[in-house]
Write an enzyme that holds these catalytic residues in place. Structure first.
Site, PDB file in Angstrom:
ATOM      1  N   ARG A  28       0.829  -1.219   0.000  1.00 40.47           N
ATOM      2  CA  ARG A  28       0.000   0.000   0.000  1.00 40.47           C
ATOM      3  C   ARG A  28       0.860   1.264   0.000  1.00 40.47           C
ATOM      4  O   ARG A  28       0.588   2.235   0.691  1.00 40.47           O
ATOM      5  CB  ARG A  28      -0.972  -0.026   1.185  1.00 40.47           C
ATOM      6  CG  ARG A  28      -2.105  -1.032   0.994  1.00 40.47           C
ATOM      7  CD  ARG A  28      -3.068  -1.032   2.150  1.00 40.47           C
ATOM      8  NE  ARG A  28      -2.428  -1.513   3.371  1.00 40.47           N
ATOM      9  CZ  ARG A  28      -2.845  -1.262   4.600  1.00 40.47           C
ATOM     10  NH1 ARG A  28      -3.912  -0.530   4.783  1.00 40.47           N
ATOM     11  NH2 ARG A  28      -2.203  -1.739   5.643  1.00 40.47           N
ATOM     12  N   HIS A 728     -20.916  11.624   6.395  1.00 38.75           N
ATOM     13  CA  HIS A 728     -19.715  11.566   5.559  1.00 38.75           C
ATOM     14  C   HIS A 728     -18.984  12.889   5.499  1.00 38.75           C
ATOM     15  O   HIS A 728     -17.914  12.984   4.932  1.00 38.75           O
ATOM     16  CB  HIS A 728     -20.086  11.097   4.146  1.00 38.75           C
ATOM     17  CG  HIS A 728     -20.812   9.777   4.178  1.00 38.75           C
ATOM     18  ND1 HIS A 728     -22.180   9.703   4.235  1.00 38.75           N
ATOM     19  CD2 HIS A 728     -20.349   8.516   4.220  1.00 38.75           C
ATOM     20  CE1 HIS A 728     -22.526   8.421   4.291  1.00 38.75           C
ATOM     21  NE2 HIS A 728     -21.442   7.688   4.282  1.00 38.75           N
ATOM     22  N   CYS A 760     -25.662   7.058   8.547  1.00 37.84           N
ATOM     23  CA  CYS A 760     -24.813   5.865   8.557  1.00 37.84           C
ATOM     24  C   CYS A 760     -24.160   5.766   9.930  1.00 37.84           C
ATOM     25  O   CYS A 760     -24.427   6.584  10.810  1.00 37.84           O
ATOM     26  CB  CYS A 760     -23.773   5.924   7.431  1.00 37.84           C
ATOM     27  SG  CYS A 760     -23.080   4.300   7.024  1.00 37.84           S
TER      28      CYS A 760
HETATM   29  N1  GLN Z   1     -24.051  -0.740  11.811  1.00 37.29           N
HETATM   30  C1  GLN Z   1     -23.001  -0.267  10.964  1.00 37.29           C
HETATM   31  C2  GLN Z   1     -22.346   0.959  11.590  1.00 37.29           C
HETATM   32  O1  GLN Z   1     -23.015   1.737  12.171  1.00 37.29           O
HETATM   33  C3  GLN Z   1     -23.507   0.081   9.600  1.00 37.29           C
HETATM   34  C4  GLN Z   1     -22.409   0.589   8.716  1.00 37.29           C
HETATM   35  C5  GLN Z   1     -22.797   0.716   7.274  1.00 37.29           C
HETATM   36  O2  GLN Z   1     -23.924   0.912   6.955  1.00 37.29           O
HETATM   37  N2  GLN Z   1     -21.850   0.659   6.375  1.00 37.29           N
HETATM   38  O3  GLN Z   1     -21.165   1.156  11.471  1.00 37.29           O
HETATM   39 ZN    ZN Z   2     -24.596   2.999   6.189  1.00 37.76          ZN
END
Ligand code: GLN
Ligand code: ZN
Length: 790
Positions: A28, A728, A760
């Site tokens: 890497r 993000h 997320c």
């Molecule tokens: N449960 C996971 C988290 O919160 C879901 C992550 C994802 O959707 N990539 O990290």
């Molecule tokens: Zn997610």
């Protein structure tokens, strides 16, 4: 061809080649160089790039790609689609300053200034968002989406490929994303009128590619490979649209083929026989097809191509660029011989990979910690290069010429078939005995009432997706445990301390449904892979996901079983700390498959059901431990969706079926949640509905929840948590901003349906922004709840 220039004879297309090679470096190196450059720790990544290009060229020659033009020159600093965006000046207007820099640096495309400008486009800066990242076909690689409009000023701005080709000489074959695919993958720019089709700019773009080709020709290049995978995807619904695309292909390569450089066009990630036919009409000298994911050409195609491809080469991608399994040389040779026989003498056959090898790690031989027998079944990029060379030799000279290799291949296939972990009678019996009933839960409305009674949640319940910030402390504890510096008990204590802190923080912030934070998981798939039987994990098996980001997929090689409960003790402990419900947290069967290297000796539906049954046991154990809400993440269900419409129903049947097998054993009062990591929910809302989860959280904040009307229109009546915080990006959205999104959600859906959550997991975020944002999220919810009550 007697095409002579600069005293060099134009070569034939190499009889053995690969379509691309990992770019990140065996250790890497590129990742390190990029991240050091970005953080201001110095060093120009160009130094590393030059070393990597030299090393890989030498390595590939050594491994058997010794013919002229056999080594693909496809190195990329960040992404191969971005490379075209930069080379053709196709930058969106928000990057006008970077465009100026790139233009000024056109003669020195690897200067620090030029690279910095390129990385700004890739990563964004301040309020100028980066180009969007999207999955490259059905792979786990992400490319940067071009933005094209009538205003895009296309212009040749130079490329590192040119000087590299000159330096490396006749060994290499530059690889470029082709113009048709580039535009097919582009989206309309912000300035473009409604309904604008980027393909309208094809002729202008081809004019710039022509300059690119001339520069390569001047650098002494004999062959250039253009990748045109967009032709295999059949996103073009009507015959007229398809015809227009084929026409574009013909037009582009008729123009490019007349520049005195030999062109090879690769149709990868599936099959597109009509595109082969179209290319046969152009001056293109080699056409490459994928016979691994794509169909093998039948007698009719071969007969047609025997004439239409006369004097050209058909490259046959017979060694998979997507998986890590050792080739069955006998089977591959049979395919090659059939094609060669069908094409006759007038068409040359070359042996190659089905796609670039960028999807596989470098070298299986480095995985010395793996069981030697398992290792003998594997083939990473370097092994695949050798396979291609051996197959080419076998095709030219017959079996005797490769007797030892055939022997070894047969032995590996046999050892794999005979291995007791590959086929376990009890697993096969269990999947064969699965009934529809096991995939079916009770009536959704009844479940809703039972869950409401069991949980007693307020309207607009607040929750998070699962992970909380992965602090240095957590990483250190995990590393110390792995290396044996701390024992199991000390590790468990460190994780419990972390869980207790996460629970306390959520209670203090005032969330309704809590999570344990996933501190004990290095990765949501690898964690399960390490705890199920049938998987192996690698030490060096990194593959590029995007830019400098890599993942290390696990290898799913055998029948899957769950020797013991995996998550239950952590969940039980977390729940013991709070009166509020704490979600059990599992990764779904499809996501485990999508983010692993999956066996291909049995149907994927069977693999999915094996995982479904193992997860079903885990769901049962979580329920027995008093867990009332269980989330089974399926962020990847969209990702494996077949590229071709006609293959989709089949896929949805087994993928949805395995999720239901995992979850349908839950009692009506147990709330099943799922999480999906994307916002184009509307396109597969039907499939999501079929998952029959009680609550689904999705990523929707970037698009300002604009999918919700479509969801409502579809008649989706289940719980839905449209992400109201884009995790993000590093900013903290205000209470008002979140409240506005909630008002949109409440306006579009039934209030009863709406859940409030980030879009997320929070593991990449810092604690500071996490607690600040969650506070705002809880406060925004309070405000909107009050508005609803009035
Ligand atoms: N449960 C996971 C988290 O919160 C879901 C992550 C994802 O959707 N990539 O990290
Ligand atoms: Zn997610």
């Amino acid at each position: 061809m007697s095409n002579e220039k600069k005293g060099m004879t134009m070569t034939h297309f190499p009889t053995a080649t690969v379509l691309g090679y990992p770019r990140i470096g065996a250790n890497r190196e590129l990742k390190r160089a990029l991240e050091s450059f970005w953080s201001g720790r110095g060093g120009n990544p160009a130094t590393t790039a030059e070393e990597l290009r030299d090393t890989r060229t030498n390595r590939l020659r050594e491994l058997g790609l010794g013919e002229a033009a056999a080594v693909p020159e496809d190195f990329s600093y960040y992404d191969q689609v971005l490379d075209i965006t930069i080379a053709t000046g196709a930058l969106p207007s928000r990057f006008a300053p970077e465009r100026e820099v790139l233009k000024a640096q056109a003669a020195t495309p690897e200067s620090e200034e030029a690279l910095r400008a390129q990385f700004t486009v890739a990563r964004g800066q301040g309020d100028r968002p980066a180009l969007e990242l999207t999955k490259w076909f059905d792979s786990n690689y992400h490319y940067l989406v071009p933005e094209i409009g009538p205003e895009t000023a296309l212009e040749w701005l130079g490329s590192p490929r040119v000087a590299t080709a000159q330096r490396l000489g006749e060994a290499v074959r530059p690889v470029l994303v082709g113009p048709v695919t580039y535009l097919a993958l582009a989206k309309a720019s912000e300035e473009a009128p409604e309904g604008y089709n980027p393909l309208d700019r094809l002729d202008d773009l081809v004019a710039v590619y022509t300059q690119y080709l001339r520069a390569l020709k001047e650098a002494g290049v004999q062959w250039v490979q253009f990748d045109e995978p967009a032709l295999v995807t059949h996103r073009h619904r009507t015959p007229q649209e398809r015809e227009a695309l084929l026409d574009a292909l013909r037009r582009a390569y008729t123009a490019l083929g007349n520049e005195g450089v030999n062109l090879a066009v690769a149709l990868t990630y599936g099959h597109a026989f009509d595109a082969v036919d179209a290319l046969a009409e152009t001056p293109v000298q080699a056409v490459i097809i994928d016979v691994v994911r794509g169909k093998k050409p039948g007698a009719a195609e071969l007969e047609r191509w025997a004439t239409s491809l006369k004097g050209k080469t058909l490259g046959v991608g017979v060694v998979s660029g997507r998986n890590i399994w050792r080739a069955d040389l006998d089977a591959d040779l049979a395919v090659l011989r059939e094609i060669k026989a069908g094409l006759g003498e007038a068409v040359a056959v070359a042996v190659t990979t089905s796609t670039s090898l960028q999807h596989v790690p470098h070298d299986a031989e480095r995985e010395t910690q793996l069981d030697a027998e398992l290792r003998s079944w594997l083939s990473f990029a370097d092994q695949k290069v050798k396979e291609v060379a051996v197959l080419a030799r076998g095709l030219a000279e017959g079996d005797e010429a490769i007797a030892a290799e055939l022997e070894a291949s047969r032995a590996a296939q046999a050892s794999r078939k005979a291995h007791p972990g590959v086929e376990k009678a009890e697993v096969r019996q269990a999947t064969a005995a699965v009934t529809e009933e096991q995939r079916t839960r009770g009536d959704a409305a009844e479940r809703h009432d039972a869950q409401a009674a069991a949980l007693g949640l307020p309207v607009l319940p607040t929750t998070t997706i699962g992970s909380f910030p992965q602090t240095d402390e957590i990483r250190r504890a995990r590393a110390a445990h792995r290396s044996g510096k701390i024992d199991d008990q000390a590790y468990e204590e460190a994780m419990k301390k972390e869980i207790a802190e996460v629970i306390a923080a959520q209670e203090e912030i005032g969330l309704d449904v809590l999570v344990h934070g996933e501190a004990e998981r290095n990765d949501m798939v690898q964690y399960f892979a390490e705890n199920f039987e049938g998987f192996a994990t690698t030490a060096h098996g990194w593959v590029q996901s995007y830019g400098s980001r890599c993942t290390r997929p696990s290898i799913l090689w055998g029948d899957v079983t769950r020797p013991e409960a995996i998550t239950v003790e952590w969940s039980r402990y977390a729940q013991s700390l709070s009166k509020r419900p704490v979600k059990g947290m599992l990764t779904g069967p499809v996501t485990i498959m999508a983010w692993s290297f999956v066996r291909e000796d049995i149907a994927w539906g069977e693999v999915a059901d094996q995982l479904g049954l193992a997860l079903r046991e885990e769901v049962g154990d979580l329920e027995a431990a008093g867990i009332k809400v269980i989330q089974v993440d399926e962020p990847a269900i969209r990702e494996l969706l077949p590229l071709r419409e006609e293959d989709r129903e089949d896929y949805l049947a087994w993928s949805v079926g395995s999720f239901r097998l995992a979850t349908a054993g839950a009692a009506p009062a147990t709330s099943i949640h799922t999480h999906l990591c994307y916002s184009d929910f509307a396109t597969i809302v039907d499939a999501i509905d079929r998952l029959d989860a009680d609550v689904t959280s999705i990523e929707a904040s970037r698009s300002k929840l604009k999918v919700l009307p479509a969801v409502a229109e579809h008649g989706f009546h289940r719980g839905l948590g449209p992400g109201v915080w884009d995790i993000h990006s590093a900013r903290v959205p205000s209470t008002e901003e979140i409240a506005d999104l909630l008002r949109v959600a409440v306006g579009a859906l039934d209030t009863e349906q709406v859940w409030v959550n980030p879009d997320c997991g929070l593991k990449t975020r810092a604690w500071e922004e996490t607690s600040a944002t969650l506070r705002n999220l809880v406060e925004a919810t309070r405000i909107v709840r009050e508005e609803i009550a009035q």
